[in-house]
Every structure is written in structure tokens, then in C-alpha cells.
Scaffold this motif. Structure first.
Motif, mmCIF file in Angstrom:
data_model
loop_
_atom_site.group_PDB
_atom_site.id
_atom_site.type_symbol
_atom_site.label_atom_id
_atom_site.label_comp_id
_atom_site.label_asym_id
_atom_site.label_seq_id
_atom_site.Cartn_x
_atom_site.Cartn_y
_atom_site.Cartn_z
ATOM 1 N N ASP A 148 -32.381 30.913 85.057
ATOM 2 C CA ASP A 148 -30.547 31.004 85.529
ATOM 3 C C ASP A 148 -30.079 31.178 84.153
ATOM 4 O OD1 ASP A 148 -31.189 30.910 87.985
ATOM 5 O OD2 ASP A 148 -30.660 29.048 88.484
ATOM 6 N N LEU A 149 -30.878 30.587 82.960
ATOM 7 C CA LEU A 149 -29.835 29.910 81.539
ATOM 8 C C LEU A 149 -30.034 31.704 80.391
ATOM 9 C CD1 LEU A 149 -30.664 26.467 80.716
ATOM 10 C CD2 LEU A 149 -28.722 26.958 81.494
ATOM 11 N N TYR A 201 -29.906 34.704 81.741
ATOM 12 C CA TYR A 201 -28.946 35.020 82.039
ATOM 13 C C TYR A 201 -27.526 35.038 81.138
ATOM 14 C CZ TYR A 201 -31.427 37.364 86.138
ATOM 15 O OH TYR A 201 -33.096 37.363 86.848
ATOM 16 N N ARG A 202 -27.380 33.985 80.794
ATOM 17 C CA ARG A 202 -26.497 33.300 79.679
ATOM 18 C C ARG A 202 -26.559 33.642 78.475
ATOM 19 N NH1 ARG A 202 -25.649 30.005 83.858
ATOM 20 N NH2 ARG A 202 -26.744 28.412 82.778
ATOM 21 N N LEU A 203 -27.805 33.982 77.761
ATOM 22 C CA LEU A 203 -27.920 34.288 76.253
ATOM 23 C C LEU A 203 -27.100 35.604 75.688
ATOM 24 C CD1 LEU A 203 -31.855 33.943 75.972
ATOM 25 C CD2 LEU A 203 -29.726 31.917 75.644
ATOM 26 N N PRO A 204 -26.265 35.183 74.633
ATOM 27 C CA PRO A 204 -25.401 35.939 73.766
ATOM 28 C C PRO A 204 -26.564 36.852 73.328
ATOM 29 C CG PRO A 204 -25.867 34.127 72.602
ATOM 30 C CD PRO A 204 -26.353 33.316 73.872
ATOM 31 N N ASP A 205 -26.014 38.197 73.211
ATOM 32 C CA ASP A 205 -27.056 39.081 73.343
ATOM 33 C C ASP A 205 -27.515 39.181 71.165
ATOM 34 O OD1 ASP A 205 -26.619 40.795 74.637
ATOM 35 O OD2 ASP A 205 -24.591 41.948 74.288
ATOM 36 N N ASP A 254 -28.517 36.327 70.349
ATOM 37 C CA ASP A 254 -30.356 36.052 70.416
ATOM 38 C C ASP A 254 -31.260 35.513 70.285
ATOM 39 O OD1 ASP A 254 -32.112 34.012 71.345
ATOM 40 O OD2 ASP A 254 -30.273 32.606 72.060
ATOM 41 N N LYS A 310 -33.574 37.327 72.881
ATOM 42 C CA LYS A 310 -32.711 38.567 74.169
ATOM 43 C C LYS A 310 -34.252 39.433 74.231
ATOM 44 C CE LYS A 310 -29.583 39.387 76.125
ATOM 45 N NZ LYS A 310 -28.704 38.542 77.118
#
Length: 203
Positions: free
Chosen positions: A169-170, A172-176, A178, A181
Motif C-alpha cells: 500500500d505504501l 502507491y504513495r511514493l513520489p515520482d 523516488d 519508482k
């Protein structure tokens, strides 16, 4: 069909893949083959019975990805064994690994090779259909693909330190920006392919 497997008449599965998708899966499957390594008897002059009776390693691999692909047996994550129980568990795990790991590696190697060969057979087909080719798999090839997709997700998940579903679930919230990614996107995409292939085979 784009992006997901669909059933074929008479069994098996089909999926439409473009050039980039074919290249990604093939590259990952080749990397998996390199990680698993060659068989225990690659010398053609070797006794053919030697491989049949060859013993595998007794210790778990040092690479965390291989540890995920070839986990220790007799492990209870909720147990807190004493020194004697732990020694007995290690002994049983070593014995189990010695007589099973070679076969497990051979099976994973065969599955990954089947994936690479099926993708190579698509060469030229995508040029006839705007860069998209339809991969058609027999029931046996579908099972080999399923095994390799699972192994690839385990390998990538290990690199991403994904140990539980909550960890996914985490992602999906990674910044682009990162650096993880691209690997995350591959992990999630392969998961979608795997899920639709399972659904297709179960239907």
C-alpha cells in the motif's frame, strides 16, 4: 486484452504486449536466470546420472533475493525456540534444502527459459500490428509464466523490502522522484498480469 490475460478456446491464455512490455519482461526473466545460475551439471561429458543424484547446498543462500526464492523450511515466524530446538530446526532445514533446492532451481530455470523463448517467438509480429503482438500460451506455458511472474515479484519485492501486503500500500504513495519508482511500477504491473493470469487459469 491489452494489459491483462484472457482465456483461449481449448485452454491456455493470451495477452497483448507492446515492444516496451516485451522488453521489460524479457530483461527481467534473463536477470532471474542469471540470479538462479546454471544447472549442477553443465558439462556434456559428465555422467548423466551424476546430476540425478547430485546433492544441493545445505546452507541458505547469502543473497536476500535468493533467500526469498528458496526459503528455509521448518520456519515458524511466531515461534521462539530455545537453543536445542533451533539447532534441530536448522538440521532439518539443511537436510530438506540439500535434497530439494537443485530441483527447485531447475524448475524455476525451466519456467524462466520458457518465458524468454515465448517472447522471442513474438519477434516481428508486433511490426505487423502497430507495435503490439498477441502472446498465446498453452495451458502448460501459462503455468510456467505464472511461476516466473511470481518469482519476479518475489525478487523485486525483496529488493524493495516488501515483506507484507501492508508494505504494498505504501508503494502507491511514493513520489515520482523516488529512485525506486521504476521498480515499484514494474512490481505493480507484474502483479496485475499475475492476477489476471490466475483468474484466467481458474476460470
Amino acid at each position: 486484452m491489452p494489459g491483462h490475460f484472457e482465456p483461449m478456446p481449448g485452454g491456455g491464455a493470451a495477452v497483448a504486449l507492446d515492444d516496451v512490455e516485451i522488453s521489460i519482461i524479457r530483461s527481467l526473466a534473463v536477470q532471474l536466470l542469471e540470479l538462479i545460475g546454471p544447472g549442477p551439471a553443465e558439462d556434456a561429458s559428465a555422467d548423466p546420472l551424476a546430476e540425478l543424484f547430485a546433492e544441493g547446498p545445505s546452507e541458505p543462500p547469502s543473497d536476500p533475493v535468493l533467500q526469498r526464492l528458496f526459503p528455509d523450511a521448518y520456519v515458524d515466524p511466531e515461534a521462539a525456540p530455545g537453543p536445542r530446538e533451533e539447532e534441530e530446526r536448522r538440521s532439518r532445514s539443511a537436510e530438506f534444502r540439500r535434497f530439494t533446492e537443485n530441483d527447485l532451481r531447475a524448475g524455476k530455470r525451466e519456467n524462466a527459459l520458457a518465458v524468454v523463448r515465448s517472447l522471442d517467438a513474438l519477434a516481428g509480429l508486433d511490426a505487423e500490428s502497430d507495435g503490439v503482438a498477441v502472446l498465446e500460451l498453452s495451458p502448460e506455458e501459462s503455468r510456467q509464466w505464472l511461476g516466473t511472474l511470481n518469482d519476479l515479484r518475489l525478487a523485486i519485492g525483496s529488493r524493495l523490502d516488501i515483506a507484507a501486503e501492508d508494505d504494498t500500500d505504501l508503494l502507491y504513495r511514493l513520489p515520482d522522484e523516488d529512485p525506486r519508482k521504476p521498480m515499484v511500477m514494474a512490481y505493480l504491473w507484474l502483479g496485475g498480469l499475475q492476477e489476471t493470469l490466475v483468474t484466467t487459469l481458474m476460470g
